[in-house]
Design a protein around this motif. Structure first.
Motif, PDB file in Angstrom:
ATOM      1  N   ALA A 454       0.821  -1.206   0.000  1.00 15.89           N
ATOM      2  CA  ALA A 454       0.000   0.000   0.000  1.00 15.89           C
ATOM      3  C   ALA A 454       0.856   1.258   0.000  1.00 15.89           C
ATOM      4  CB  ALA A 454      -0.926  -0.008   1.216  1.00 15.89           C
ATOM      5  N   LEU A 455       1.938   1.245   0.783  1.00 16.80           N
ATOM      6  CA  LEU A 455       2.804   2.417   0.867  1.00 16.80           C
ATOM      7  C   LEU A 455       3.509   2.679  -0.461  1.00 16.80           C
ATOM      8  CD1 LEU A 455       3.658   4.564   2.864  1.00 16.80           C
ATOM      9  CD2 LEU A 455       5.506   3.077   3.630  1.00 16.80           C
ATOM     10  N   VAL A 456       4.016   1.607  -1.090  1.00 12.55           N
ATOM     11  CA  VAL A 456       4.701   1.759  -2.371  1.00 12.55           C
ATOM     12  C   VAL A 456       3.708   2.176  -3.454  1.00 12.55           C
ATOM     13  CG1 VAL A 456       5.964   0.526  -4.180  1.00 12.55           C
ATOM     14  CG2 VAL A 456       6.542   0.134  -1.780  1.00 12.55           C
ATOM     15  N   THR A 457       2.542   1.568  -3.452  1.00  8.15           N
ATOM     16  CA  THR A 457       1.524   1.913  -4.454  1.00  8.15           C
ATOM     17  C   THR A 457       1.122   3.377  -4.346  1.00  8.15           C
ATOM     18  OG1 THR A 457       0.677  -0.351  -4.424  1.00  8.15           O
ATOM     19  CG2 THR A 457      -0.760   1.333  -5.345  1.00  8.15           C
ATOM     20  N   ALA A 458       0.942   3.866  -3.129  1.00  5.05           N
ATOM     21  CA  ALA A 458       0.585   5.270  -2.937  1.00  5.05           C
ATOM     22  C   ALA A 458       1.674   6.191  -3.468  1.00  5.05           C
ATOM     23  CB  ALA A 458       0.334   5.535  -1.451  1.00  5.05           C
ATOM     24  N   SER A 459       2.918   5.815  -3.256  1.00  5.90           N
ATOM     25  CA  SER A 459       4.029   6.629  -3.738  1.00  5.90           C
ATOM     26  C   SER A 459       4.070   6.650  -5.265  1.00  5.90           C
ATOM     27  CB  SER A 459       5.347   6.090  -3.180  1.00  5.90           C
ATOM     28  OG  SER A 459       6.438   6.817  -3.683  1.00  5.90           O
ATOM     29  N   ILE A 460       3.863   5.482  -5.878  1.00  2.23           N
ATOM     30  CA  ILE A 460       3.875   5.404  -7.337  1.00  2.23           C
ATOM     31  C   ILE A 460       2.713   6.202  -7.932  1.00  2.23           C
ATOM     32  CG2 ILE A 460       3.519   3.799  -9.265  1.00  2.23           C
ATOM     33  CD1 ILE A 460       5.168   1.748  -7.744  1.00  2.23           C
ATOM     34  N   LYS A 461       1.551   6.116  -7.317  1.00  2.00           N
ATOM     35  CA  LYS A 461       0.403   6.892  -7.793  1.00  2.00           C
ATOM     36  C   LYS A 461       0.656   8.387  -7.653  1.00  2.00           C
ATOM     37  CE  LYS A 461      -3.353   3.549  -7.080  1.00  2.00           C
ATOM     38  NZ  LYS A 461      -4.599   3.260  -6.314  1.00  2.00           N
ATOM     39  N   ALA A 462       1.353   8.781  -6.588  1.00  2.00           N
ATOM     40  CA  ALA A 462       1.666  10.194  -6.383  1.00  2.00           C
ATOM     41  C   ALA A 462       2.565  10.732  -7.487  1.00  2.00           C
ATOM     42  CB  ALA A 462       2.320  10.386  -5.015  1.00  2.00           C
ATOM     43  N   ASP A 463       3.293   9.846  -8.156  1.00  2.00           N
ATOM     44  CA  ASP A 463       4.128  10.248  -9.291  1.00  2.00           C
ATOM     45  C   ASP A 463       3.340  10.291 -10.590  1.00  2.00           C
ATOM     46  OD1 ASP A 463       6.697  10.635  -8.062  1.00  2.00           O
ATOM     47  OD2 ASP A 463       6.781   8.475  -7.747  1.00  2.00           O
ATOM     48  N   GLY A 464       2.037  10.101 -10.518  1.00  2.00           N
ATOM     49  CA  GLY A 464       1.187  10.228 -11.695  1.00  2.00           C
ATOM     50  C   GLY A 464       0.906   8.945 -12.433  1.00  2.00           C
ATOM     51  N   VAL A 465       1.268   7.809 -11.862  1.00  2.00           N
ATOM     52  CA  VAL A 465       1.074   6.516 -12.525  1.00  2.00           C
ATOM     53  C   VAL A 465      -0.365   6.041 -12.335  1.00  2.00           C
ATOM     54  CG1 VAL A 465       1.779   4.097 -12.598  1.00  2.00           C
ATOM     55  CG2 VAL A 465       3.490   5.885 -12.222  1.00  2.00           C
ATOM     56  N   GLN A 466      -0.931   5.503 -13.399  1.00  2.00           N
ATOM     57  CA  GLN A 466      -2.232   4.833 -13.289  1.00  2.00           C
ATOM     58  C   GLN A 466      -1.955   3.364 -12.975  1.00  2.00           C
ATOM     59  OE1 GLN A 466      -4.580   4.535 -16.893  1.00  2.00           O
ATOM     60  NE2 GLN A 466      -6.499   4.424 -15.735  1.00  2.00           N
ATOM     61  N   VAL A 467      -2.252   2.947 -11.766  1.00  2.00           N
ATOM     62  CA  VAL A 467      -1.975   1.580 -11.318  1.00  2.00           C
ATOM     63  C   VAL A 467      -3.255   0.763 -11.451  1.00  2.00           C
ATOM     64  CG1 VAL A 467      -1.218   0.118  -9.422  1.00  2.00           C
ATOM     65  CG2 VAL A 467      -0.179   2.372  -9.739  1.00  2.00           C
ATOM     66  N   LEU A 468      -3.198  -0.273 -12.275  1.00  3.26           N
ATOM     67  CA  LEU A 468      -4.351  -1.145 -12.497  1.00  3.26           C
ATOM     68  C   LEU A 468      -4.039  -2.532 -11.938  1.00  3.26           C
ATOM     69  CD1 LEU A 468      -5.263  -0.179 -16.192  1.00  3.26           C
ATOM     70  CD2 LEU A 468      -6.179   0.789 -14.069  1.00  3.26           C
ATOM     71  N   THR A 469      -4.370  -2.754 -10.686  1.00  3.34           N
ATOM     72  CA  THR A 469      -4.206  -4.087 -10.106  1.00  3.34           C
ATOM     73  C   THR A 469      -5.476  -4.882 -10.365  1.00  3.34           C
ATOM     74  OG1 THR A 469      -4.945  -3.205  -7.976  1.00  3.34           O
ATOM     75  CG2 THR A 469      -2.578  -3.358  -8.333  1.00  3.34           C
ATOM     76  N   ASP A 470      -5.359  -6.192 -10.242  1.00  4.11           N
ATOM     77  CA  ASP A 470      -6.490  -7.090 -10.501  1.00  4.11           C
ATOM     78  C   ASP A 470      -6.999  -6.941 -11.935  1.00  4.11           C
ATOM     79  OD1 ASP A 470      -8.021  -9.164  -9.638  1.00  4.11           O
ATOM     80  OD2 ASP A 470      -9.558  -7.943  -8.672  1.00  4.11           O
ATOM     81  N   HIS A 471      -6.087  -6.589 -12.854  1.00  2.51           N
ATOM     82  CA  HIS A 471      -6.402  -6.465 -14.280  1.00  2.51           C
ATOM     83  C   HIS A 471      -5.581  -7.492 -15.057  1.00  2.51           C
ATOM     84  CE1 HIS A 471      -8.324  -2.717 -13.152  1.00  2.51           C
ATOM     85  NE2 HIS A 471      -8.727  -2.522 -14.405  1.00  2.51           N
ATOM     86  N   LYS A 472      -6.223  -8.262 -15.872  1.00  3.23           N
ATOM     87  CA  LYS A 472      -5.563  -9.297 -16.670  1.00  3.23           C
ATOM     88  C   LYS A 472      -5.422  -8.840 -18.118  1.00  3.23           C
ATOM     89  CE  LYS A 472      -6.039 -14.110 -18.177  1.00  3.23           C
ATOM     90  NZ  LYS A 472      -6.897 -15.322 -18.149  1.00  3.23           N
TER      91      LYS A 472
END
Length: 717
Positions: A454-472
């Motif tokens: 969660a901490l890493v994901t929040a940091s990556i999103k803060a850099d403007g990344v669209q994170v799509l987990t649970d996507h195949k």
């Protein structure tokens, strides 16, 4: 409680019997008198006396009473050598087994609880070698009989195995004492029964099973080469195929021990880590981190600045860094160390012969006593329809494919949410790409605890990344108007994401093809099948590094290389099992994630009871001064103990800070030792000491504190 009551009752019986025996003056003259008294009754009731004697002997040995020697002498005097040996042999084995079972029932659970996770490793070794240990101990008279019974009761050794090994192992010593009993009238003292020469004979006999095992192992090793003709002489002591981390270390160790070694590499020296992995990615991350700091300079009291990012210069720097480190792994350096380095492809022809094909197609063959396969791994390309049409990049190819461009890819897709994918996602986002990260799992970094992800994901999103987990990802293709696309599936819905470049980072697969493994019948699925000594089906052919698994870390490859090279060169005399007990790793996102040992999630899944001590880096003075007060240090310990079972660090310099916990776990140092070690102020390393301090505060005995308070109150008057 039931076991405790039984244990106390049994202890009371034994103590009472020992007190009774303590009042008896037992010596050879007393024994002769008792034997004479029983002898008259024995003549009238021989079977009854034999049965009662056997039952008495069983009871004495089961209760570990110190009169078994006297009863053994009496058996020889009463029944003669043959019958006496038969009675004592079976009675002693039965009594020992009863003591063994009692110890197992009453004490084994308690011992297991005290040992914790270490119990599994100990039990695995005893399950494999327990019979050998038992047989050796039974043949050495100086080892207390009762101690062996109780000790083995705490192991997973089968009761039947314990019985027959004990009966066989005690036979020689029993025979000596029964035979002495047949000459009871002539005995002057017990010391005359077992002479130094006889003790030495027993000791040699105790070594026999280990010698037999060694001979059997040698026979098995020779049998592995059936059907092959072994050369009478060899060109080399060791040939290493692959010049990555495992191959370089293996060749280095061989040369350092003055072995004649040849190192074969078809690509660049240094392997994946230097040329495509660790080194270039960390160089890229450093540039991306600086660009991020410039955008957020206000954090440090400066003016936020939008960085100009000449991407071509960034990539040139990456290659400059590779070039600067390359001499450490160069042909020239290793040649100077005494290693013969050959450029070309190595292929196994037979268990001792390697054929080398150079760039011109010329071949030569070399024979070697031992061969180490260290061919590494490559990025795995998933069977995704249309993927080959969109020109996918990998963590290997992107360094050359993107070099020379003025800008980072505008629209970038990163397929994969593991360490490599997450590192590259964040780096390219900070260098100006619009990044979409696609991960099939419910969260990024699935090997770590949820709060870490969660901490890493929040940091990556803060850099403007669209994170799509649970996507195949289900397909790729090219649209005439909008260009390349990838289609993803989330639940019952699908969507298309358009991109300019895609980086595939869904894992790495071992390089297994083209080295002659199939022709020699060396088993390999995802990795080469090896035993605990890193040997394949042929003991002189070993594997190390990514191609051997189970970890795909550069430092683990180097670690394995020591075991592989030493076993390859000196395995005929002594072999060492690869040790994976303390393996650390790090993911170089921002914040960094470093771990060694168990995570909290793994402990829960394995049913291991742990205490979790966590220290928030927001409280660390140095983290505050550096403007990086986020993350935590988490340590797992057994209930009430300071022994470290695992540690996770999320924060700046996590990959460096974890080293203290790695050292502590490797050498059995607990949190109290870390707490008692001076750490420089103000440094990041104080976080480790602070975590140890948090554990200590949670384990202060309140009764002791209350007593100390009363003491201080009394001192004040």
């Amino acid at each position: 409680m039931k076991k405790l009551v039984l244990l106390l009752a049994l202890a009371a019986v034994i103590v009472a019997l020992l007190m009774m025996l303590g009042g008896q003056d037992i010596d050879l003259s007393t024994l002769r008198e008792k034997v004479a008294e029983i002898g008259e009754f024995q003549q009238r009731n021989p079977l009854m006396v034999g049965l009662l004697f056997a039952l008495a002997y069983i009871a004495v040995t089961a209760l570990s009473l110190p009169i078994a020697v006297w009863l053994t002498l009496a058996s020889g005097a009463l029944f003669g050598f043959g019958t006496g040996l038969l009675i004592v042999s079976f009675s002693s084995a039965i009594g020992a087994t009863l003591a063994f079972l009692a110890a197992r029932y009453l004490l084994r659970d308690w011992v297991r609880a005290r040992l914790g996770a270490r119990a599994k490793g100990i039990e695995a070794g005893l399950a494999r070698d327990g019979a050998f240990y038992l047989f050796s101990l039974r043949l050495i008279p100086v080892v207390p009989f009762f101690a062996v019974n109780l000790l083995m009761g705490l192991t997973p050794l089968r009761a039947w195995t314990f019985y027959w090994v004990s009966q066989l192992g005690m036979l020689a010593g029993t025979a000596v004492y029964v035979n002495a009993g047949t000459q009871l009238a002539a005995l002057d003292s017990l010391s005359g029964i077992v002479s130094p020469r006889l003790l030495a004979s027993f000791a040699l006999l105790a070594v026999f099973p280990w010698l037999a095992r060694a001979v059997l192992g040698l026979w098995k090793r020779r049998r592995a080469h059936e059907g092959w003709t072994k050369p009478k002489s060899f060109d080399r002591n060791l040939i290493v195929i692959g010049a990555g981390s495992a191959g370089l270390v293996s060749a280095y160790i061989a040369a350092a021990t003055k072995a004649k070694v040849t190192l074969i590499e078809a690509g660049e020296m240094g392997g994946d880590c230097l040329n495509y992995g660790c080194v270039p990615s960390k160089a890229l991350i450093r540039s991306a981190t600086l660009a991020h700091q410039m955008r957020h300079a206000g954090t440090y009291g400066l003016a936020d600045t939008t960085p100009a990012i000449p991407f071509g210069a960034v990539m040139d720097r990456v290659h400059d860094v590779i070039a600067e480190i390359a001499p450490h792994d160069s042909v020239e350096r290793y040649t100077g160390l005494g290693v013969e380095v050959l450029k070309g492809y190595g292929r196994l022809i037979d268990p001792w012969t390697v054929e080398i094909t150079d760039a011109d197609g010329q071949t030569r063959r070399l024979t070697s006593r031992a061969i180490i396969i260290a061919t590494g791994a490559r990025p795995f390309m998933p069977p995704l329809p249309g993927l080959d049409q969109v020109g996918p990049l990998t963590s290997d190819s992107l360094w050359t494919e993107l070099r020379g461009r003025d800008h980072a890819p505008k629209r970038l897709v990163v397929l994969g949410g593991g360490p490599i994918g997450s590192e590259l996602t964040q780096a390219f986002a900070r260098l100006g790409s619009e990044v979409t990260q696609i991960e099939m799992a419910p969260r990024l970094l699935m090997r770590e605890d949820p709060e870490v992800s969660a901490l890493v994901t929040a940091s990556i999103k803060a850099d403007g990344v669209q994170v799509l987990t649970d996507h195949k990802a289900v397909a790729c293709g090219i649209d005439p108007e909008q260009g390349k696309w990838i289609e993803v599936e989330h639940g019952t819905t699908t969507r298309r994401i358009h991109f300019d470049e895609i980086i595939v980072a869904v894992g790495r697969s071992a390089r297994l093809e083209g080295f002659g493994l199939e022709e020699l019948g060396i088993a390999a699925d995802r990795t080469i099948d090896t035993n605990e000594f890193l040997e394949t089906r042929y003991p002189n052919i070993l594997a190390a590094g990514d191609v051997a698994g189970p970890f795909q870390f550069t430092h683990t490859a180097s670690h394995q290389a020591w075991f592989a090279s030493v076993n390859a060169l000196f395995g005929s005399f002594k072999r060492f099992k690869a040790d994976y007990r303390v393996i650390p790793w790090a993911t170089f996102t921002d914040p960094e994630v470093a771990r060694v040992g168990l995570s909290e999630t793994e402990a829960r899944e394995k049913g291991i009871e742990v205490e979790v001590t966590q220290y928030d880096l927001a409280e660390l003075d140095r983290a505050i001064t550096d403007g990086a007060a986020r993350g935590f240090v988490k340590v797992l310990t057994p209930k009430g103990k300071d022994r470290i079972l695992g540690a996770t660090i999320v924060g700046e310099h996590g990959g460096d800070l974890i080293a203290e916990f790695v050292l502590a776990m490797k050498h059995g140092l607990g949190l109290n030792k870390i707490l008692g070690t001076i750490h420089i102020y103000p440094t990041w390393a104080e976080a480790n000491k602070a975590t140890a301090g948090a554990w200590r505060r949670d384990h202060v005995n309140p009764r002791v504190l209350a007593a100390v308070k009363k003491f201080h109150d009394w001192r004040r008057g």
